[in-house]
Write a protein that holds these residues in place. Structure first.
Motif, PDB file in Angstrom:
ATOM      1  N   GLY A 272      -3.284  -0.808  -6.428  1.00 41.84           N
ATOM      2  CA  GLY A 272      -2.419   0.362  -6.331  1.00 41.84           C
ATOM      3  C   GLY A 272      -2.758   1.207  -5.117  1.00 41.84           C
ATOM      4  N   LEU A 273      -4.054   1.365  -4.855  1.00 43.11           N
ATOM      5  CA  LEU A 273      -4.475   2.116  -3.674  1.00 43.11           C
ATOM      6  C   LEU A 273      -4.030   1.406  -2.399  1.00 43.11           C
ATOM      7  CD1 LEU A 273      -6.216   4.509  -2.576  1.00 43.11           C
ATOM      8  CD2 LEU A 273      -8.139   2.914  -2.539  1.00 43.11           C
ATOM      9  N   ALA A 274      -4.111   0.077  -2.380  1.00 45.96           N
ATOM     10  CA  ALA A 274      -3.713  -0.692  -1.196  1.00 45.96           C
ATOM     11  C   ALA A 274      -2.224  -0.536  -0.913  1.00 45.96           C
ATOM     12  CB  ALA A 274      -4.064  -2.164  -1.395  1.00 45.96           C
ATOM     13  N   ILE A 275      -1.415  -0.607  -1.975  1.00 47.91           N
ATOM     14  CA  ILE A 275       0.044  -0.454  -1.797  1.00 47.91           C
ATOM     15  C   ILE A 275       0.367   0.952  -1.306  1.00 47.91           C
ATOM     16  CG2 ILE A 275       2.245  -0.385  -3.027  1.00 47.91           C
ATOM     17  CD1 ILE A 275       1.092  -2.580  -4.875  1.00 47.91           C
ATOM     18  N   MET A 276      -0.295   1.950  -1.903  1.00 49.85           N
ATOM     19  CA  MET A 276      -0.047   3.325  -1.474  1.00 49.85           C
ATOM     20  C   MET A 276      -0.443   3.520  -0.017  1.00 49.85           C
ATOM     21  SD  MET A 276      -1.611   6.871  -2.999  1.00 49.85           S
ATOM     22  CE  MET A 276      -3.256   6.513  -2.385  1.00 49.85           C
TER      23      MET A 276
ATOM     24  N   THR B 162       1.933   1.636   2.446  1.00 53.62           N
ATOM     25  CA  THR B 162       3.284   2.191   2.584  1.00 53.62           C
ATOM     26  C   THR B 162       3.280   3.595   3.187  1.00 53.62           C
ATOM     27  OG1 THR B 162       3.134   2.874   0.249  1.00 53.62           O
ATOM     28  CG2 THR B 162       4.290   0.821   0.732  1.00 53.62           C
ATOM     29  N   VAL B 163       2.196   4.354   2.994  1.00 60.07           N
ATOM     30  CA  VAL B 163       2.097   5.669   3.642  1.00 60.07           C
ATOM     31  C   VAL B 163       1.850   5.489   5.138  1.00 60.07           C
ATOM     32  CG1 VAL B 163       0.702   7.762   3.835  1.00 60.07           C
ATOM     33  CG2 VAL B 163       1.359   6.905   1.579  1.00 60.07           C
ATOM     34  N   TRP B 164       0.899   4.623   5.468  1.00 61.70           N
ATOM     35  CA  TRP B 164       0.610   4.330   6.878  1.00 61.70           C
ATOM     36  C   TRP B 164       1.329   3.021   7.260  1.00 61.70           C
ATOM     37  CZ3 TRP B 164      -3.265   6.594   3.886  1.00 61.70           C
ATOM     38  CH2 TRP B 164      -3.782   7.807   4.364  1.00 61.70           C
ATOM     39  N   LEU B 165       2.630   3.010   7.116  1.00 61.52           N
ATOM     40  CA  LEU B 165       3.409   1.785   7.274  1.00 61.52           C
ATOM     41  C   LEU B 165       3.742   1.524   8.744  1.00 61.52           C
ATOM     42  CD1 LEU B 165       4.918  -0.514   5.784  1.00 61.52           C
ATOM     43  CD2 LEU B 165       6.928   0.992   5.721  1.00 61.52           C
TER      44      LEU B 165
ATOM     45  N   SER C 148      -7.399  -5.774   1.282  1.00 62.83           N
ATOM     46  CA  SER C 148      -7.190  -5.896   2.720  1.00 62.83           C
ATOM     47  C   SER C 148      -5.899  -6.631   3.055  1.00 62.83           C
ATOM     48  CB  SER C 148      -8.381  -6.620   3.352  1.00 62.83           C
ATOM     49  OG  SER C 148      -9.581  -5.913   3.113  1.00 62.83           O
ATOM     50  N   ILE C 149      -5.572  -7.671   2.294  1.00 63.91           N
ATOM     51  CA  ILE C 149      -4.340  -8.428   2.559  1.00 63.91           C
ATOM     52  C   ILE C 149      -3.125  -7.507   2.534  1.00 63.91           C
ATOM     53  CG2 ILE C 149      -2.770 -10.130   1.546  1.00 63.91           C
ATOM     54  CD1 ILE C 149      -5.222 -11.767   0.754  1.00 63.91           C
ATOM     55  N   ILE C 150      -3.140  -6.561   1.601  1.00 60.71           N
ATOM     56  CA  ILE C 150      -1.994  -5.649   1.481  1.00 60.71           C
ATOM     57  C   ILE C 150      -2.061  -4.528   2.501  1.00 60.71           C
ATOM     58  CG2 ILE C 150      -0.829  -4.011  -0.045  1.00 60.71           C
ATOM     59  CD1 ILE C 150      -1.793  -5.744  -2.404  1.00 60.71           C
TER      60      ILE C 150
ATOM     61  N   LEU D 142       0.112  -4.246   6.328  1.00 59.15           N
ATOM     62  CA  LEU D 142       1.180  -3.243   6.234  1.00 59.15           C
ATOM     63  C   LEU D 142       0.962  -2.104   7.221  1.00 59.15           C
ATOM     64  CD1 LEU D 142       1.921  -2.888   2.401  1.00 59.15           C
ATOM     65  CD2 LEU D 142       3.428  -3.827   4.162  1.00 59.15           C
ATOM     66  N   SER D 143      -0.295  -1.702   7.392  1.00 60.33           N
ATOM     67  CA  SER D 143      -0.595  -0.582   8.291  1.00 60.33           C
ATOM     68  C   SER D 143      -0.608  -0.995   9.754  1.00 60.33           C
ATOM     69  CB  SER D 143      -1.951   0.022   7.919  1.00 60.33           C
ATOM     70  OG  SER D 143      -1.940   0.520   6.598  1.00 60.33           O
TER      71      SER D 143
END
Length: 621
Positions: free
Chosen positions: A371-375, A378-381, A456-458, A462-463
């Motif tokens: 959940g932290l990784a997705i957040m 997507t915030v630092w997308l 890390s993968i997520i 994404l970032s």
């Protein structure tokens, strides 16, 4: 069928039968915190028990039952307590090491691992206590015998139960606790409040099994118990009744009626004798406290002057044979405990099962980190390699490292459960702090690595951090070391403070401190000298942050925008580019110190684990 066949190949403990267990003059003295004067928790207690007998240790709350049980079992009576008196096995004073091998102690709380099945619980009890000379077939036969003897064969493959997954009943848990202590065929079994939290039916069921066990296998069982039902009370062979740390009665349960009738306290018909006895020896909740205290003192005096008390003391004295100048003579011991490697292997196996079955241990944490990784992703997308994104890149690096570390507080409840199991098993002499700490450290590594890779993968891609395989795996390495250090901090703090709220608060505070002095909120070049030299250099988050910063900025350039006004002046300014080294220079980070930082991190992890080991090693149970 309760015959455990503790002989020949099944006899794993001592090769001498324990015919009797006796004690005299047992006194435990502590210093009162308020008056600063010495106060007796128990005073001049004597007793004598024969093989096959079930003994009830009763008395009102605070009378010294648990203290006496701990003294009899050679456990710590109380912090700072002074213990006097002697105990004998077959008339001999036995050294503590030999005595530990011939007894087992079942705690009041069921310190069972809920994610194991009943059969697995007994299997690991065997692996941790029986030598390698005992074959696998012998172990399985012994486990099956215990399952059958305690009537839990139908629950063999049922989980003990966790707060999330329902398991066996309370009465069945007590039977599993007792059965797990009988793997080595102990000669003396101590039960601390075995019926605590059970209804009268379950209480009778548990004590019935204990009664049959004692008779069929000539085991001495001493159980502290509070207010049993009439039927449960009548299961006991002897009663030791305490009040305010002194003996009010010790003898056969069948003689209770006649004895108390003779001293002027007849037990009324159709009355639970246990309730009546507890009532007359209790002075704390009586409306007329002074009269109640006088009554209790009269009962204690009557016992001290009774012919039964005199005869028992004479019997203990006559049987005691002090055969050497130290007054101790160990029974012959033919049991070799498993070696450190076997114990560590068994603990690893057990921890592995617990880790993948118990979602509290790592399952919930994996979900939290995902959940932290997705957040974060997507915030630092899709951050771009241009100067306006330099600060967001730095922010993302700090957030990823700091909050991954902070969320390690979720490991506190899992380690507390492991620690409680260790405390019980260590007190029973199964193993020490070293195998526990080694297995705890090793079992966490693969799970923490999996968490690091999944996170890390997520978040990494994404970032849009530096898009190379080498940079990605370097990032994974820093996240992994960060998690190992954070978990090691949890182990260290919780080993010292085994309280959920205190441990949680201290770990959270420590992580807040590390965030403050790590180098992101205040650069190390301008950090207050006190915080820099006292805390910054021992802050594992600081080295993770430095490593991630170097991983991102040392080999990357950033555009200065359409107007070519560069925030950092580098040798690429004429190309409207910023070399990432300029960002590192602002923080005072050198790009060639990765190996040094990794070494320091490993050292910090080792120190945390060492201090945790010292805390467990020095603590007495």
């Amino acid at each position: 069928m309760m015959d455990l066949e503790c002989n020949d190949n099944g006899h794993f403990l001592v090769n001498q039968t324990v015919h009797d267990f006796s004690w005299r003059g047992l006194t435990v003295t502590v210093k009162d915190r308020e008056t600063k004067r010495s106060r007796d928790l128990i005073n001049d207690i004597a007793g004598d028990v024969q093989q096959g007998e079930l003994v009830a240790l009763m008395g009102p709350s605070g009378c010294g039952k648990t203290t006496l049980l701990n003294v009899l079992a050679r456990r710590a009576a109380s912090s700072g307590a002074k213990v006097l008196g002697k105990s004998y096995v077959n008339g001999l004073q036995v050294d503590s090491k030999a005595f530990q091998r011939m007894n087992s102690y079942v705690e009041q709380e069921d310190a069972l691992i809920g994610s194991l099945t009943v059969q697995e619980t007994l299997k690991f009890a065997a692996d941790l206590s029986l030598p390698s000379s005992v074959s696998k077939r012998q172990r399985m036969d012994r486990i099956q015998t215990l399952l059958d003897a305690f009537g839990i064969q139908n629950q063999a493959n049922t989980l003990v139960g966790t707060p999330i997954r329902k398991g066996i009943s309370g009465g069945q848990k007590r039977r599993v606790s007792v059965a797990s202590q009988l793997i080595t065929c102990p000669k003396i079994l101590f039960l601390d409040e075995p019926t605590s939290g059970l209804d009268s039916t379950a209480s009778f069921e548990v004590m019935s099994y204990a009664k049959e066990l004692a008779r069929a296998n000539n085991i001495i069982i001493i159980a502290s118990i509070h207010q049993p039902s009439t039927t449960t009370f009548q299961l006991f062979d002897k009663l030791l009744l305490l009040s305010a740390g002194r003996t009010c009665y010790f003898g056969p349960v069948l003689a209770v009626d006649s004895y108390f009738n003779d001293i002027g306290h007849p037990i009324p018909t159709n009355t639970n004798p246990a309730e009546f006895l507890l009532d007359i020896v209790s002075a704390d909740f009586n409306s007329s406290k002074e009269l109640a205290q006088e009554r209790v003192q009269a009962i204690q005096f009557a016992w001290a002057e009774s012919a039964a008390s005199e005869a028992m003391n004479r019997k203990v004295s006559d049987r005691a044979r002090l055969v050497d100048k130290d007054g101790e003579n160990a029974l012959i011991d033919d049991m070799a405990r498993p070696g450190p490697l076997l114990i560590t292997s068994a603990l690893l196996h057990r921890s592995f099962i617990k880790s993948y079955r118990d979602v509290v241990a790592y399952g919930i944490r994996i979900v939290m980190y995902l959940g932290l990784a997705i957040m974060m992703g997507t915030v630092w997308l899709r951050l771009h390699p241009s100067q306006e994104y330099i600060q967001p890149f730095i922010n993302a690096i700090f957030f990823g490292s700091a909050f991954m570390s902070f969320m390690a507080v979720a490991y506190v409840p899992a380690f507390l459960e492991d620690r409680a199991t260790f405390a019980k098993e260590r007190a029973n002499g199964l193993y020490g702090a070293t195998p526990f700490m080694v297995s705890n450290f090793l079992i966490g590594l693969p799970f923490l690595f999996i968490i690091s890779v999944l996170f890390s993968i997520i978040s990494y891609w994404l970032s849009n951090f530096r898009p190379t395989g080498e940079a990605f795996f370097t990032w994974v390495m820093w996240i992994f070391l960060d998690l190992v250090a954070a978990e090691s901090l949890v182990v260290f703090v919780t080993a010292i403070f085994p309280n959920f709220v205190i441990a949680l608060a201290l770990v959270a505070f420590a992580n807040g401190l590390w965030m403050s002095v790590g180098g992101f909120l205040v650069a190390p070049t301008i950090l207050n000298p006190f915080w820099k030299y006292v805390f910054h250099y021992i802050d594992y988050q600081a080295y993770v942050f430095q490593g991630m910063m170097v991983n991102e900025f040392s080999e990357r350039t950033y555009s200065c925008g359409n107007q070519c006004q560069c925030m950092y002046t580098t040798d690429l300014a004429d190309q409207c580019l910023i070399r990432g080294d300029a960002v590192l220079e602002q923080y005072g980070y050198a790009a060639d110190r990765t190996a040094k930082w990794v070494g320091i991190l490993i050292g910090i992890i080792a120190v945390y684990r060492l201090f945790g080991w010292i805390a467990l090693y020095l603590r007495r149970y």
